[in-house]
Design a protein around this motif. Sequence first.
Motif, PDB file in Angstrom:
ATOM      1  N   ARG A  50      25.665   6.321  17.104  1.00 39.33           N
ATOM      2  CA  ARG A  50      27.316   6.427  16.897  1.00 39.33           C
ATOM      3  C   ARG A  50      28.019   5.506  17.824  1.00 39.33           C
ATOM      4  O   ARG A  50      27.245   4.745  18.779  1.00 39.33           O
ATOM      5  N   TRP A  51      29.286   5.398  17.738  1.00 37.34           N
ATOM      6  CA  TRP A  51      30.251   4.335  18.404  1.00 37.34           C
ATOM      7  C   TRP A  51      30.689   5.209  19.677  1.00 37.34           C
ATOM      8  O   TRP A  51      31.168   6.215  19.335  1.00 37.34           O
ATOM      9  N   GLU A  52      30.850   4.797  20.720  1.00 35.38           N
ATOM     10  CA  GLU A  52      31.431   5.014  22.001  1.00 35.38           C
ATOM     11  C   GLU A  52      32.504   4.112  22.486  1.00 35.38           C
ATOM     12  O   GLU A  52      32.145   3.146  22.728  1.00 35.38           O
ATOM     13  N   ALA A  53      33.727   4.448  22.383  1.00 38.71           N
ATOM     14  CA  ALA A  53      34.706   3.825  22.962  1.00 38.71           C
ATOM     15  C   ALA A  53      35.461   4.293  24.069  1.00 38.71           C
ATOM     16  O   ALA A  53      35.786   5.438  24.282  1.00 38.71           O
ATOM     17  N   ASP A  54      35.862   3.622  25.317  1.00 36.95           N
ATOM     18  CA  ASP A  54      36.840   3.862  26.108  1.00 36.95           C
ATOM     19  C   ASP A  54      37.945   3.295  26.072  1.00 36.95           C
ATOM     20  O   ASP A  54      38.113   1.990  25.807  1.00 36.95           O
ATOM     21  N   VAL A  55      39.170   3.915  25.890  1.00 36.78           N
ATOM     22  CA  VAL A  55      40.550   3.116  25.767  1.00 36.78           C
ATOM     23  C   VAL A  55      41.428   3.591  26.812  1.00 36.78           C
ATOM     24  O   VAL A  55      41.480   4.766  27.255  1.00 36.78           O
ATOM     25  N   LEU A  56      42.082   2.587  27.395  1.00 36.15           N
ATOM     26  CA  LEU A  56      43.149   2.990  28.638  1.00 36.15           C
ATOM     27  C   LEU A  56      44.614   3.167  27.435  1.00 36.15           C
ATOM     28  O   LEU A  56      45.131   2.378  26.858  1.00 36.15           O
ATOM     29  N   GLU A  67      41.684   5.394  42.232  1.00 35.59           N
ATOM     30  CA  GLU A  67      40.729   4.291  42.354  1.00 35.59           C
ATOM     31  C   GLU A  67      40.751   3.445  41.113  1.00 35.59           C
ATOM     32  O   GLU A  67      40.409   2.285  41.238  1.00 35.59           O
ATOM     33  N   ASP A  68      41.162   3.969  39.926  1.00 36.91           N
ATOM     34  CA  ASP A  68      41.065   3.490  38.757  1.00 36.91           C
ATOM     35  C   ASP A  68      42.262   2.651  38.190  1.00 36.91           C
ATOM     36  O   ASP A  68      42.188   1.953  37.337  1.00 36.91           O
ATOM     37  N   ALA A  69      43.230   2.576  39.208  1.00 36.18           N
ATOM     38  CA  ALA A  69      44.440   1.838  38.895  1.00 36.18           C
ATOM     39  C   ALA A  69      44.271   0.383  39.184  1.00 36.18           C
ATOM     40  O   ALA A  69      44.884  -0.243  38.300  1.00 36.18           O
ATOM     41  N   ALA A  70      43.207  -0.015  39.771  1.00 36.39           N
ATOM     42  CA  ALA A  70      43.267  -1.525  40.075  1.00 36.39           C
ATOM     43  C   ALA A  70      42.423  -2.005  38.627  1.00 36.39           C
ATOM     44  O   ALA A  70      42.709  -3.093  38.122  1.00 36.39           O
ATOM     45  N   GLU A  71      41.347  -1.277  38.355  1.00 38.20           N
ATOM     46  CA  GLU A  71      40.764  -1.561  36.827  1.00 38.20           C
ATOM     47  C   GLU A  71      41.820  -1.658  35.707  1.00 38.20           C
ATOM     48  O   GLU A  71      41.681  -2.380  35.034  1.00 38.20           O
ATOM     49  N   ALA A  72      42.593  -0.580  35.701  1.00 38.18           N
ATOM     50  CA  ALA A  72      43.773  -0.673  34.534  1.00 38.18           C
ATOM     51  C   ALA A  72      44.782  -1.560  34.624  1.00 38.18           C
ATOM     52  O   ALA A  72      44.802  -2.294  33.457  1.00 38.18           O
ATOM     53  N   LYS A  73      44.936  -2.008  35.873  1.00 40.72           N
ATOM     54  CA  LYS A  73      46.076  -3.270  35.754  1.00 40.72           C
ATOM     55  C   LYS A  73      44.959  -4.429  35.489  1.00 40.72           C
ATOM     56  O   LYS A  73      45.844  -5.283  34.950  1.00 40.72           O
ATOM     57  N   ALA A  74      44.075  -4.786  35.836  1.00 38.93           N
ATOM     58  CA  ALA A  74      43.013  -6.053  35.639  1.00 38.93           C
ATOM     59  C   ALA A  74      42.905  -5.950  33.940  1.00 38.93           C
ATOM     60  O   ALA A  74      42.920  -6.998  33.352  1.00 38.93           O
ATOM     61  N   VAL A 130      26.573  -8.538  18.058  1.00 34.29           N
ATOM     62  CA  VAL A 130      27.321  -7.878  19.259  1.00 34.29           C
ATOM     63  C   VAL A 130      27.000  -6.432  19.378  1.00 34.29           C
ATOM     64  O   VAL A 130      27.378  -5.746  18.163  1.00 34.29           O
ATOM     65  N   THR A 131      26.425  -5.790  20.140  1.00 39.11           N
ATOM     66  CA  THR A 131      26.127  -4.454  20.232  1.00 39.11           C
ATOM     67  C   THR A 131      26.838  -3.577  21.476  1.00 39.11           C
ATOM     68  O   THR A 131      27.200  -2.590  21.318  1.00 39.11           O
ATOM     69  N   SER A 132      27.505  -4.292  22.343  1.00 39.06           N
ATOM     70  CA  SER A 132      28.327  -3.690  23.145  1.00 39.06           C
ATOM     71  C   SER A 132      29.278  -4.789  23.963  1.00 39.06           C
ATOM     72  O   SER A 132      28.990  -5.713  24.234  1.00 39.06           O
ATOM     73  N   VAL A 133      30.366  -4.153  24.364  1.00 42.30           N
ATOM     74  CA  VAL A 133      31.294  -4.923  24.878  1.00 42.30           C
ATOM     75  C   VAL A 133      32.069  -4.139  25.980  1.00 42.30           C
ATOM     76  O   VAL A 133      32.541  -3.058  25.348  1.00 42.30           O
ATOM     77  N   GLU A 134      32.261  -4.631  27.362  1.00 39.57           N
ATOM     78  CA  GLU A 134      32.408  -3.795  28.398  1.00 39.57           C
ATOM     79  C   GLU A 134      33.327  -4.616  29.363  1.00 39.57           C
ATOM     80  O   GLU A 134      32.839  -5.536  29.828  1.00 39.57           O
ATOM     81  N   PHE A 135      34.688  -4.023  29.704  1.00 37.95           N
ATOM     82  CA  PHE A 135      35.503  -4.798  30.622  1.00 37.95           C
ATOM     83  C   PHE A 135      34.826  -4.446  32.102  1.00 37.95           C
ATOM     84  O   PHE A 135      34.625  -3.255  32.494  1.00 37.95           O
ATOM     85  N   ASP A 136      34.756  -5.493  33.075  1.00 36.06           N
ATOM     86  CA  ASP A 136      34.514  -5.122  34.388  1.00 36.06           C
ATOM     87  C   ASP A 136      35.495  -5.998  35.221  1.00 36.06           C
ATOM     88  O   ASP A 136      35.771  -7.221  35.234  1.00 36.06           O
ATOM     89  N   GLY A 137      36.280  -4.963  35.933  1.00 36.12           N
ATOM     90  CA  GLY A 137      37.657  -5.653  36.669  1.00 36.12           C
ATOM     91  C   GLY A 137      37.450  -5.907  38.292  1.00 36.12           C
ATOM     92  O   GLY A 137      38.401  -5.824  38.869  1.00 36.12           O
TER      93      GLY A 137
END
Length: 188
Positions: free
Chosen positions: A72-78, A108-115, A136-143
């Motif tokens: 399955r594909w799992e995605a996180d979206v702001l 606490e997630d506000a800074a991650e969302a802004k980045a 590519v099997t995975s892409v993830e943002f790290d702010g």
Amino acid sequence: MKRNIVIASVAAAALVTGGTAVAVAGTQSSSPAARSASPAAASTGASLTQAADAALKAVPGTLDSIDRDHGRWEADVLGKDGKWHEVTLDANGKVIDQRVDPDDNDPEDAAEAKALRNADVSAIEAARKAAPQSTVTSVEFDGDRTPVWEVETVKNHKERDLTVDAHSGKVTQAPADDDHGDDDSDDD
């Protein structure tokens, strides 16, 4: 036939990521970089680009991460609503579940969302930059510190972890970790 699917996937991704205020300019669908966003697993289902398109259609916003897990594909979206959403898609890219993530909507997630919103490089663009000749099997943002995209790739059955600077697009080898692809389920 495969080339037409790749072209359609890349075009859809360019439209979707352009709608998230991050333009993907000059994408050439016949280039190896454009093909890198289509994992080998896509031969039996949706590519990373197609799954990202479907996730962003279900929840308009900015893609934070996407990976293929247990078919399955799992995605996180702001979302444009400012909330974090989890979108689960089947292997073919059809949305089978979507919900607001209750664990990721605190102050606490506000800074991650802004980045994430300020990133000049989108998730799909990071995938293309990181893996012009790989899957590519995975892409993830790290702010957390310097905003980067963490990209997992596979080439010739060898996994490789890369980082893509979220502003410059510079690709570097990720620092080695000691779990060698472990899912941490057996760690103390």
